[in-house]
Write a protein that holds these residues in place. Structure first.
Motif, PDB file in Angstrom:
ATOM      1  N   ALA A 565       0.845  -1.190   0.000  1.00 39.51           N
ATOM      2  CA  ALA A 565       0.000   0.000   0.000  1.00 39.51           C
ATOM      3  C   ALA A 565       0.886   1.249   0.000  1.00 39.51           C
ATOM      4  O   ALA A 565       1.974   1.251   0.577  1.00 39.51           O
ATOM      5  CB  ALA A 565      -0.879  -0.005   1.229  1.00 39.51           C
ATOM      6  N   SER A 566       0.389   2.324  -0.651  1.00 35.41           N
ATOM      7  CA  SER A 566       1.165   3.564  -0.658  1.00 35.41           C
ATOM      8  C   SER A 566       1.025   4.248   0.698  1.00 35.41           C
ATOM      9  O   SER A 566       1.921   4.925   1.172  1.00 35.41           O
ATOM     10  CB  SER A 566       0.715   4.477  -1.789  1.00 35.41           C
ATOM     11  OG  SER A 566      -0.654   4.766  -1.614  1.00 35.41           O
ATOM     12  N   ASP A 567      -0.101   4.006   1.341  1.00 35.70           N
ATOM     13  CA  ASP A 567      -0.259   4.533   2.699  1.00 35.70           C
ATOM     14  C   ASP A 567       0.578   3.687   3.641  1.00 35.70           C
ATOM     15  O   ASP A 567       0.794   2.501   3.397  1.00 35.70           O
ATOM     16  CB  ASP A 567      -1.728   4.442   3.139  1.00 35.70           C
ATOM     17  CG  ASP A 567      -2.581   5.441   2.376  1.00 35.70           C
ATOM     18  OD1 ASP A 567      -2.012   6.329   1.693  1.00 35.70           O
ATOM     19  OD2 ASP A 567      -3.820   5.336   2.456  1.00 35.70           O
ATOM     20  N   VAL A 568       0.997   4.285   4.760  1.00 34.88           N
ATOM     21  CA  VAL A 568       1.780   3.511   5.720  1.00 34.88           C
ATOM     22  C   VAL A 568       0.804   2.912   6.752  1.00 34.88           C
ATOM     23  O   VAL A 568      -0.028   3.629   7.310  1.00 34.88           O
ATOM     24  CB  VAL A 568       2.819   4.383   6.447  1.00 34.88           C
ATOM     25  CG1 VAL A 568       3.555   3.560   7.501  1.00 34.88           C
ATOM     26  CG2 VAL A 568       3.786   4.956   5.441  1.00 34.88           C
ATOM     27  N   ILE A 569       0.948   1.620   6.936  1.00 35.03           N
ATOM     28  CA  ILE A 569       0.096   0.962   7.938  1.00 35.03           C
ATOM     29  C   ILE A 569       1.007   0.590   9.101  1.00 35.03           C
ATOM     30  O   ILE A 569       2.110   0.085   8.892  1.00 35.03           O
ATOM     31  CB  ILE A 569      -0.574  -0.275   7.328  1.00 35.03           C
ATOM     32  CG1 ILE A 569      -1.532   0.209   6.217  1.00 35.03           C
ATOM     33  CG2 ILE A 569      -1.340  -1.057   8.374  1.00 35.03           C
ATOM     34  CD1 ILE A 569      -1.833  -0.799   5.182  1.00 35.03           C
ATOM     35  N   TRP A 570       0.548   0.889  10.264  1.00 28.81           N
ATOM     36  CA  TRP A 570       1.412   0.628  11.414  1.00 28.81           C
ATOM     37  C   TRP A 570       0.600   0.180  12.624  1.00 28.81           C
ATOM     38  O   TRP A 570      -0.622   0.401  12.689  1.00 28.81           O
ATOM     39  CB  TRP A 570       2.242   1.862  11.772  1.00 28.81           C
ATOM     40  CG  TRP A 570       1.414   3.131  11.851  1.00 28.81           C
ATOM     41  CD1 TRP A 570       1.216   4.011  10.840  1.00 28.81           C
ATOM     42  CD2 TRP A 570       0.676   3.621  12.969  1.00 28.81           C
ATOM     43  NE1 TRP A 570       0.406   5.032  11.213  1.00 28.81           N
ATOM     44  CE2 TRP A 570       0.053   4.822  12.551  1.00 28.81           C
ATOM     45  CE3 TRP A 570       0.470   3.190  14.263  1.00 28.81           C
ATOM     46  CZ2 TRP A 570      -0.758   5.586  13.382  1.00 28.81           C
ATOM     47  CZ3 TRP A 570      -0.335   3.940  15.096  1.00 28.81           C
ATOM     48  CH2 TRP A 570      -0.943   5.128  14.658  1.00 28.81           C
ATOM     49  N   VAL A 571       1.274  -0.469  13.567  1.00 20.25           N
ATOM     50  CA  VAL A 571       0.615  -0.906  14.806  1.00 20.25           C
ATOM     51  C   VAL A 571       1.465  -0.414  15.974  1.00 20.25           C
ATOM     52  O   VAL A 571       2.672  -0.645  16.003  1.00 20.25           O
ATOM     53  CB  VAL A 571       0.486  -2.445  14.882  1.00 20.25           C
ATOM     54  CG1 VAL A 571      -0.213  -2.853  16.169  1.00 20.25           C
ATOM     55  CG2 VAL A 571      -0.277  -2.989  13.682  1.00 20.25           C
TER      56      VAL A 571
END
Ligand code: ADP
Length: 935
Positions: A565-571
């Protein structure tokens, strides 16, 4: 000579003689007598002295006796006067002797008493009487306790012996025991001391010589102790005993019954005194023999009886014997104990009384069977005392005694046994249900892997019948590829310790040929005697496997999406304040590698301003999630983050808060670069501000201009009015009228523009003065009334009662809005009516909200035009301007005014039918009114 002869004879006689003469009263009744003569024997017998009594009256000699014995005087008088002879026996205490007294009369008025000593006869007689008495006693002796001592004492008395010993022979006849010994206790004691042993209960060996001696006859006489016991005791001792105790003849009297010797009495006579009671002794010992033998027989019988009773009582059940009529005639102790009935009560019992209903019928049938076939068995509820019941199992046999049939048997209380069985049955049923309902199949295989048992649910779960696989190997249902590992594990289990458990997975063949994946747990119970095998349970995990696979696939899919994904996914784990995942596009977003970003703290990753925003958001969401407030723990915000080169970039983050599997609160976020959007927004804002500034300047200009226009306009209109009152031709008057109308319209337009400009330039301010709604309404209607009347329209108005009379607000602007709406209604209505109404919506904190409605039956408004109605310079139809006139500013101004009065304006309209315009406004009310209303 004769007289002398008789005198001598009488004097010499051992019998006592006394001659008396009777004395009578005048009526001839005897009342005394006189002693005439007595002989010397009389003196001896009576103790009276001849010289004291002869010639004297009896009343003088024995005054007391004579009085008492007046009846005797009568008795003697009768004999003396009437003759005859009477005899009686008299016992003289002093002499301790019995005399037979014969009374007779030798001559009228005389009577003679003759005393003959009968003591000896009397003694023999009493001996006989005593013997009979003892015999009777013996016969009545309670066999259980013959008092040997008493018997011997009696015997000693009868026989006149000095000592006596009662010996009883043992059953074998080889020895005997001295059961009693009689005689002077002191002397006996001394004798025992000399002998050195106790005589009582002494056991003796039978001495053959003695035995031979006493062989014949009942009575054997021994002349001395030596003769009797010379073989058993030392001679010097015998000699000493004989001397010391003056022992004479010794007589042994056998106690016989049917010529069997039961025992003997050994009598020891005093020296010089012979034994002469042979008959008595024989009689006595015969009687005794009978008693003893009876006692022995009875003893045996009694023992037998006790033995039988003990035997019967030791039976674990109750024993019974019923006769053919069903009467209970014999039972054991247990019968009483188990049923609670006494022997007395049981003796009244019949078979039928024990059972009820169906049981009674069955028991009767069983009894009948016993009498018919000789045997029967039945199980029934036996009613015991107190109403309780015992569940009994009873078997009976037929018994034939003396031509009669009986029914005997033993009943066992199996109440507990039945209860236990029932309990066991229930437990088994429960276990069965459990086994068939659990989702696991249970199986037992022996040490060779041969299936011994399968639980019934194998049918439901894998299609096999319960017994179909029994006898096969557990490997037969395993997938070819799984057999190896399965066998390895099985061998491990077999050779492992007791109770070792293994877990494994393999493919299990269903009856339909397909395979299911099963999870199996097995335990080694080879040493458990109940199982003696491997106990295993297994269940189908195919679906779980599939779900796991699916989960893996979907995880992979999401991982790919996330990574790409171009968006950053984080936890971010909030509990640990640590990022646990950041997608690789972080490099694109902030120029950092995943590793670099993961090592950042929250503080590092934000500008100080954004850190404040984020911390606030975290605080609120943590609170919501911890307190489970139900508030949606999700937020979107725009923040600034540092780029690697030190610049700041705008980022939009969407974050969802939740608990993870460890119970930590974490947020999953998506960060998007909004740098471009931010720039566009900034440009847009700049343009907007610019436009607004321009518009405001324009409004300002317009407001100023309108004012500037209105001043000369007023001057112009004033001049027109002055011109009108000068002398004019008709034609000139008409020109002036048109000019006035036109200038009025122009003024209205200018006013509208002025108002609008003022509002736009935010220069419009509302007044605060008292308002009378009815007056405002009246004025607003008044402005259009003329035109309405001209068009033939009916105008009605209505004010709801509960509207406060005195209100505070801007009456002029309120009237402006109302008159605009009424004016439009009149303008766009050709026939019908116009209704204006006011109602109160709410009253709170001295503020009243009113709703106005202006309703017409005019041309209406097409639905697609409704939205633009309240916008400036808009008319529904451009032709309207020509037809109805107007600037299209009225509703726009009204909307702004209403909004200033904290209200709203809206319309419902149907083309060709009419329109209803509504607006609300908030006005203040005074205290007084509110108080009044409350009361
Ligand atoms: P104008 O000065 O043109 O009347 P308004 O703002 O008062 O301006 O009205 C705008 C337009 O709304 C009008 O031109 C008319 O087309 C329409 N309109 C207003 N009131 C009514 C009404 N009661 N019935 C039908 N149309 C109306």
């Amino acid at each position: 000579m004769h007289n002398d002869f008789f005198k001598h004879m009488i004097d010499g006689s051992s019998a006592g003689y006394a001659c008396h003469r009777i004395i009578c009263d005048e009526k001839g009744i005897a009342n005394d007598y006189v002693f005439i003569e007595v002989n010397s024997a009389y003196e001896t017998i009576t103790g009276l002295i001849r010289s004291d009594i002869v010639g004297k009256k009896v009343s003088d000699v024995m005054p007391v006796i004579s009085k008492c014995e007046s009846e005797d005087i009568q008795f003697y008088g009768d004999i003396a006067i009437n003759g005859g002879k009477r005899e009686f026996e008299h016992y003289f205490e002093t002499l301790q002797r019995w005399y037979k007294v014969s009374v007779y009369s030798p001559q009228k008025y005389y009577f003679v008493k003759q005393y003959i000593d009968i003591t000896k006869e009397k003694g023999q007689l009493s001996e006989m009487e005593r013997l009979v008495e003892i015999s009777e006693e013996l016969l009545q002796i309670n066999e259980q306790n013959i008092d040997y001592q008493k018997v011997l004492d009696d015997f000693l008395n009868i026989c006149g012996a000095k000592y006596a010993v009662f010996n009883l022979f043992g059953d074998s006849g080889e020895n005997f025991t001295s059961v009693a010994i009689s005689g002077d206790k002191g002397i006996l004691k001394k004798a025992q001391e000399m002998l050195g042993f106790k005589l009582e209960n002494k056991s003796w060996e039978q001495d053959p010589v003695r035995l031979d001696k006493i062989k014949s006859g009942t009575i054997t006489r021994f002349h001395s102790l030596k003769e009797l016991a010379g073989y058993s005791l030392p001679l010097p001792l015998i000699a000493l005993l004989e001397r010391t105790f003056n022992i004479g003849e010794i007589v042994l009297i056998k106690i016989l019954k049917n010529n069997i010797m039961l025992g003997d009495f050994t009598l020891i006579m005093e020296r010089g005194k012979g034994f002469d009671k042979d008959t008595v002794a024989e009689l006595f010992t015969r009687q005794l023999g009978m008693v003893i033998s009876r006692k022995r027989a009875e003893d045996v019988l009694h023992q037998e009886k006790l033995f039988t009773e003990a035997l019967l009582d030791s039976i674990p059940g109750y024993l019974y014997v019923y006769d053919e009529s069903g009467r209970l005639i014999r039972w054991n102790k247990k019968h009483e104990e188990m049923t609670g009935y006494t022997a007395e009560e049981l003796s009244q019992m019949t078979l039928a009384k024990w059972f009820e209903g169906e049981d009674a019928t069955r028991v009767a049938a069983a009894a009948e069977e016993v009498f018919r076939t000789g045997y029967g068995e039945v199980e029934a509820d036996l009613r015991i005392k107190g109403g309780n019941k015992l569940h009994v199992l009873s078997n009976g046999v037929r018994l034939n005694i003396a031509g009669k049939s009986y029914f005997t048997g033993v009943g066992l209380d199996i109440t507990q046994q039945r209860k236990d069985e029932e309990e066991l049955r229930k437990i088994e049923a429960k276990q069965k249900t459990m086994i068939s309902n659990i989702s696991d199949v249970i199986t037992i295989v022996d040490k060779d892997g041969i299936i011994q048992y399968k639980s019934p649910n194998i049918q439901k779960l894998f299609g096999w019948n319960q017994d179909e696989l029994v006898g096969l190997s557990y490997l037969d249902t395993a997938h070819l590829e799984d057999k190896d590992h399965l066998q390895r594990e099985f061998n491990e289990l077999i050779f492992s310790d007791d109770r070792t458990v293994i877990n494994t997975e393999y493919r299990y063949k269903n009856k339909n040929g397909s395979y299911s994946v099963v999870e199996l747990t097995a335990i080694n119970l080879l040493r458990n005697p109940d199982v003696n095998g491997i106990l295993a349970n297994y269940h189908d995990i195919t679906d779980r496997k599939r779900a796991n696979e699916a989960l893996k696939t979907s995880e992979e899919k999401y991982r790919l999406i996330t990574e790409n994904a171009s968006d950053v996914i984080w936890v971010l784990n909030l509990s640990k304040n640590k990022y646990t995942y950041i997608s690789p596009s972080i490099l694109h977003l902030r120029g950092l590698t995943v590793e670099e970003a993961m090592n950042e703290s929250l503080e590092d990753s934000l500008t100080p301003e954004s850190l404040v925003v984020v911390r606030d958001a975290i605080a609120i969401n943590m609170h919501n999630i911890i307190n489970n407030t139900g508030a949606y723990s999700y937020f979107i915000s725009e923040i600034q983050q540092p780029y690697k080169n030190g610049d700041f970039i705008w980022v939009e983050v969407s974050v969802k808060y939740s608990y993870n599997a460890d119970g930590d609160i974490e947020c999953v976020g998506v960060s998007r670069n909004i740098e471009e959007r931010k720039k566009a927004e900034a440009a847009l804002l700049f343009a907007k501000n610019k436009a607004e500034a321009a518009s405001s300047a324009k409004s300002q200009f317009l407001a100023n201009m309108s004012h500037e226009i209105r001043t000369p306009m007023n001057g112009f209109m004033g001049m027109m009015q002055l011109l009108e009152i000068t002398p004019l031709t008709e034609e000139q008057k008409e020109y002036i009228r048109i000019s006035k109308t036109s200038s009025n319209i122009l003024l209205a337009v200018i006013n509208d523009i002025l108002d609008y400009s003022k509002i736009e330039a935010e220069m419009m301010e509302l007044e605060k003065t008292s308002i009378h709604i009815s007056e405002v309404l009246h004025d607003a209607v008044g402005l259009s009334l003329l035109s309405a009347t001209k068009k033939g329209l009916i105008v009605g108005s209505f004010i709801e009662e509960d509207i406060p009379i005195k209100l505070i607000g801007d009456p002029f602007r309120l009237r402006q809005v109302l008159s605009n709406l009424i004016g439009n209604a009149v303008k766009y209505t050709n026939r019908g009516r116009i209704d204006i109404s006011v109602r109160k919506v709410s009253l709170l904190n001295k503020r009243v909200k009113l709703e106005f409605e202006v309703k017409d039956t005019g041309i209406g408004i097409p639905p697609d035009k409704i939205d633009i109605l309240f916008k400036s310079f808009n008319q529904v139809d451009n032709s309207n301007t020509r037809k109805y006139g107007g600037t299209g500013l009225g509703l726009a101004i009204s909307r702004r005014l209403v909004e200033l009065m904290e209200g709203e304006i809206w319309v419902y309209s149907r083309e060709g039918e009419g329109s209803s315009f509504y607006f609300t406004c908030v006005l203040e009310t005074d205290d007084f009114f509110e108080v009044r209303r409350r009361i």
